[in-house]
Design an enzyme around this catalytic site. Structure first.
Site, PDB file in Angstrom:
ATOM      1  N   ARG A  45      15.914  -5.091   6.716  1.00 40.52           N
ATOM      2  CA  ARG A  45      15.455  -4.170   5.679  1.00 40.52           C
ATOM      3  C   ARG A  45      14.594  -3.040   6.230  1.00 40.52           C
ATOM      4  O   ARG A  45      14.342  -2.053   5.539  1.00 40.52           O
ATOM      5  CB  ARG A  45      14.676  -4.949   4.607  1.00 40.52           C
ATOM      6  CG  ARG A  45      15.566  -5.695   3.633  1.00 40.52           C
ATOM      7  CD  ARG A  45      14.778  -6.645   2.756  1.00 40.52           C
ATOM      8  NE  ARG A  45      13.644  -6.021   2.097  1.00 40.52           N
ATOM      9  CZ  ARG A  45      13.729  -5.360   0.945  1.00 40.52           C
ATOM     10  NH1 ARG A  45      14.892  -5.222   0.336  1.00 40.52           N
ATOM     11  NH2 ARG A  45      12.645  -4.855   0.390  1.00 40.52           N
ATOM     12  N   MET A  46      14.137  -3.153   7.466  1.00 38.13           N
ATOM     13  CA  MET A  46      13.370  -2.059   8.073  1.00 38.13           C
ATOM     14  C   MET A  46      14.222  -0.800   8.231  1.00 38.13           C
ATOM     15  O   MET A  46      13.698   0.299   8.403  1.00 38.13           O
ATOM     16  CB  MET A  46      12.825  -2.499   9.430  1.00 38.13           C
ATOM     17  CG  MET A  46      11.668  -3.471   9.357  1.00 38.13           C
ATOM     18  SD  MET A  46      10.156  -2.725   8.704  1.00 38.13           S
ATOM     19  CE  MET A  46       9.606  -1.812  10.155  1.00 38.13           C
ATOM     20  N   ARG A  48      16.238   0.433   5.925  1.00 34.24           N
ATOM     21  CA  ARG A  48      16.558   1.084   4.666  1.00 34.24           C
ATOM     22  C   ARG A  48      15.762   2.378   4.503  1.00 34.24           C
ATOM     23  O   ARG A  48      14.614   2.477   4.950  1.00 34.24           O
ATOM     24  CB  ARG A  48      16.304   0.147   3.490  1.00 34.24           C
ATOM     25  CG  ARG A  48      14.840  -0.064   3.122  1.00 34.24           C
ATOM     26  CD  ARG A  48      14.696  -1.225   2.141  1.00 34.24           C
ATOM     27  NE  ARG A  48      13.372  -1.314   1.559  1.00 34.24           N
ATOM     28  CZ  ARG A  48      12.337  -1.880   2.152  1.00 34.24           C
ATOM     29  NH1 ARG A  48      12.479  -2.380   3.368  1.00 34.24           N
ATOM     30  NH2 ARG A  48      11.167  -1.947   1.554  1.00 34.24           N
ATOM     31  N   GLY A 176      -8.636  -1.908  -1.280  1.00 30.97           N
ATOM     32  CA  GLY A 176      -9.567  -2.014  -2.386  1.00 30.97           C
ATOM     33  C   GLY A 176     -11.025  -1.882  -2.002  1.00 30.97           C
ATOM     34  O   GLY A 176     -11.908  -2.119  -2.837  1.00 30.97           O
ATOM     35  N   CYS A 177     -11.297  -1.518  -0.754  1.00 30.12           N
ATOM     36  CA  CYS A 177     -12.686  -1.355  -0.326  1.00 30.12           C
ATOM     37  C   CYS A 177     -13.254  -0.073  -0.935  1.00 30.12           C
ATOM     38  O   CYS A 177     -12.681   1.007  -0.779  1.00 30.12           O
ATOM     39  CB  CYS A 177     -12.758  -1.297   1.193  1.00 30.12           C
ATOM     40  SG  CYS A 177     -14.445  -1.206   1.822  1.00 30.12           S
ATOM     41  N   HIS A 183     -18.840  -3.307   6.568  1.00 26.58           N
ATOM     42  CA  HIS A 183     -19.495  -4.440   5.920  1.00 26.58           C
ATOM     43  C   HIS A 183     -18.461  -5.487   5.539  1.00 26.58           C
ATOM     44  O   HIS A 183     -17.260  -5.254   5.578  1.00 26.58           O
ATOM     45  CB  HIS A 183     -20.250  -3.988   4.668  1.00 26.58           C
ATOM     46  CG  HIS A 183     -19.357  -3.599   3.517  1.00 26.58           C
ATOM     47  ND1 HIS A 183     -18.644  -2.413   3.489  1.00 26.58           N
ATOM     48  CD2 HIS A 183     -19.039  -4.243   2.360  1.00 26.58           C
ATOM     49  CE1 HIS A 183     -17.946  -2.345   2.373  1.00 26.58           C
ATOM     50  NE2 HIS A 183     -18.151  -3.448   1.668  1.00 26.58           N
TER      51      HIS A 183
END
EC number: 2.7.7.12
Length: 376
Positions: A45-46, A48, A176-177, A183
């Site tokens: 799939r790489m 595609r 999401g950082c 930290h």
């Protein structure tokens, strides 16, 4: 070790020996004995075409010190507290904790389909460095060693009261950082989370059946096979797990049997600091970007459970990075992953080979620094 409902599927142990006969692009499923899960490997799939989401370029300039950044030395946080002018690591209570020590119990359930239990704990934030414009791979080995010592110390401190201490780092906005300052977080809970429960069950079962810890034997096997190793040192191994889900996922293992972070010797802590710097430098060098990931430490339960027999546990760290093809194309865990099982787009062996080949000198260093580092 059979995949449920997979007619003719082989046990994980015999399945491993047949991989050499498979072309790299041939899809197959692999078993994760640490968490009792399967992953679909579909390396073809790489190839595609990609017309999906492309991430915006990451910010390249972060101020070294911003008085309005609540993680900087001397800054005022949301609760009005002022950070000290710290020069190394800095640990403090999370101003917006997911767990609190005095939360009330929800009370008994009136039906087995509606169960709730008490959840108590504490959440802390640990700054790695006073500068906002550095990350772990750009810190010195002694500076990283200070982080390792702080991890061990907080595990011991919170582990005296709580059965599970979860150290984790979300690096990069993609993961999401919400703050670029270097930290991590530490959440201690009155319960064993789901992943910890699965690893507990699987490691205990393997020890009972085979007479030694699962991850000790796994590390020994990977040393013999070599195809998924990324880095080795006197005391540590870094490898792409046979069952990896994320594109360039790695597992960090001590060579000897160690149950928890506080049990590491000074030599093992020094070596851990060095191999972490090398791994994270390779990550950054892969796409020449500040490589995003979520990582976390797993060790034997603590608290009142610390006196129990946890010899089936082996300390380890997971690194889960999302980048797939470039700094702007990532792997999304949606669709099939959410509704069926995990799937990955290149083999762990291919990922390990790419990581192994990368230099251990950070791409941001100038040519003069590269030459000096090479001589050293």
């Amino acid at each position: 070790f059979k995949h449920p409902g997979a007619e003719g599927s082989k046990g994980a142990e015999s399945f491993v020996t047949d991989l050499d006969s498979l072309p790299p692009e041939h899809q197959h499923i692999r078993y994760n004995p640490l968490q009792d899960e399967w992953v679909l490997v579909s390396a073809h799939r790489m190839k595609r075409p990609w017309q999906g989401q492309v991430e915006p370029p990451l910010a390249t300039t972060v101020p070294r010190h911003d008085p309005h950044n609540p993680l900087c030395p001397g800054a005022t946080r949301a609760n009005g507290e002022v950070n000290p002018d710290y020069e190394g690591t800095f640990l403090f209570d999370n101003d917006f904790p997911a767990l609190q020590p005095d939360a009330p119990s929800p009370g008994p359930s009136d039906h087995p389909l509606f169960q709730a239990e008490a959840a108590r704990g504490v959440c802390k934030v640990m700054c790695f460095h006073p500068w906002s414009d550095v990350t772990l791979p750009l810190m010195s080995v002694p500076e990283i060693r200070a982080v390792v010592d702080a991890w061990a110390s907080v595990t011991e401190e919170l582990g005296a009261q709580y059965p599970w201490v979860q150290i984790f780092e979300n690096k990069g906005a993609m993961m999401g950082c919400s703050n670029p300052h270097p930290h991590c977080q530490v959440w201690a809970s009155s319960f064993l989370p789901d992943v910890a429960q699965r690893e507990e069950r699987c490691q205990r079962a393997y020890q009972s059946q085979h007479g030694e810890p699962l991850l000790v034997e796994y590390g020994r096997q990977e040393l013999l096979r070599k195809e998924r190793l990324v880095l080795t040192s006197e005391h540590w191994l870094v490898l792409v797990p046979f069952w990896a889900v994320w594109p360039f996922q790695t597992l960090l293992l001590p060579r000897r049997h160690v149950r928890r972070l506080p049990e590491l010797t000074p030599a093992e802590r020094d070596d851990l600091s060095s191999i972490m710097k090398k791994l994270l430098t390779k990550y950054d060098n892969l796409f020449e970007t500040s490589f995003p990931y979520s990582m976390g430490w797993h060790g034997a339960p603590t608290g009142s459970e610390a006196g129990a027999n946890w010899d089936h546990w082996q300390l380890h760290a997971h690194y889960y990075p999302p980048l797939l093809r470039s700094a702007t194309v990532r792997k999304f865990m949606v669709g099939y992953e959410m509704l069926a099982q995990a799937q990955r787009d290149l083999t762990p062996e291919q990922a390990a080979e790419r990581l192994r080949a990368l230099p251990e000198v950070h791409y941001r260093l100038g040519q003069k620094d590269r030459e000096t580092a090479a001589i050293a």
